[in-house]
Design an enzyme around this catalytic site. Structure first.
Site, PDB file in Angstrom:
ATOM      1  N   PRO A 175       0.731  -1.296  -0.001  1.00 43.48           N
ATOM      2  CG  PRO A 175       0.043  -1.032   2.127  1.00 43.48           C
ATOM      3  CD  PRO A 175       0.747  -1.728   1.161  1.00 43.48           C
ATOM      4  CB  CYS A 176       3.139   2.611  -2.275  1.00 49.20           C
ATOM      5  SG  CYS A 176       2.496   1.642  -3.562  1.00 49.20           S
TER       6      CYS A 176
END
Length: 113
Positions: A62-63
């Site tokens: 989940p950048c």
DNA sequence: CGGGTGACTTTAC
DNA sequence: CGTAAAGCCACCC
């Protein structure tokens, strides 16, 4: 372009960053500096962002939950669109102030103690 | 080994 | 508010 999306490199540094980012709970965000400090590199938050560049090609990471010290979505330009990153964060319950994340409420510090 | 690059951060003008 | 510069460190060629 220098996109090393292959990520064949198994550098511990990258792996650590991936691991930390994956640990970020839903509804929370973290910062490059905080992650950098957590994995041991107090300075060079750039490396964290760079590692995330590889992470951007990994749907496991989940950048979008990683922002800069100001709560600004620095990497949003690397997503499909300029508002994709924000939409994902809002979808998780992140509060925004104009174009910035409310770090006061959603800042999460990695705990690898 | 060295040079180039970068999703950062801070200070300065 | 804007750009510039320096410091920082890992990765790639």
């Amino acid at each position: 372009m220098l996109e090393q999306k292959d990520t064949s490199s198994k550098s511990d540094f990258f792996e650590k960053v991936f691991e930390i980012v994956k640990l970020i709970p839903k509804g929370k965000v973290s910062t490059y500096g905080a992650i950098g400090t957590a994995i041991g590199v107090r300075s060079s938050a750039r490396m964290v962002g760079w590692a995330l560049n590889s992470a951007a090609y990994r749907n496991d990471i989940p950048c979008h939950r990683v922002v800069n010290r100001n709560g600004d979505l620095t990497g949003k330009h690397y997503f499909a669109g300029p508002n994709v990153m924000r939409e994902m964060l809002e979808s998780e319950g992140i509060e925004f102030s104009e174009e910035r994340v409310n770090l006061a409420k959603h800042l999460w510090i990695p705990d690898i103690s």
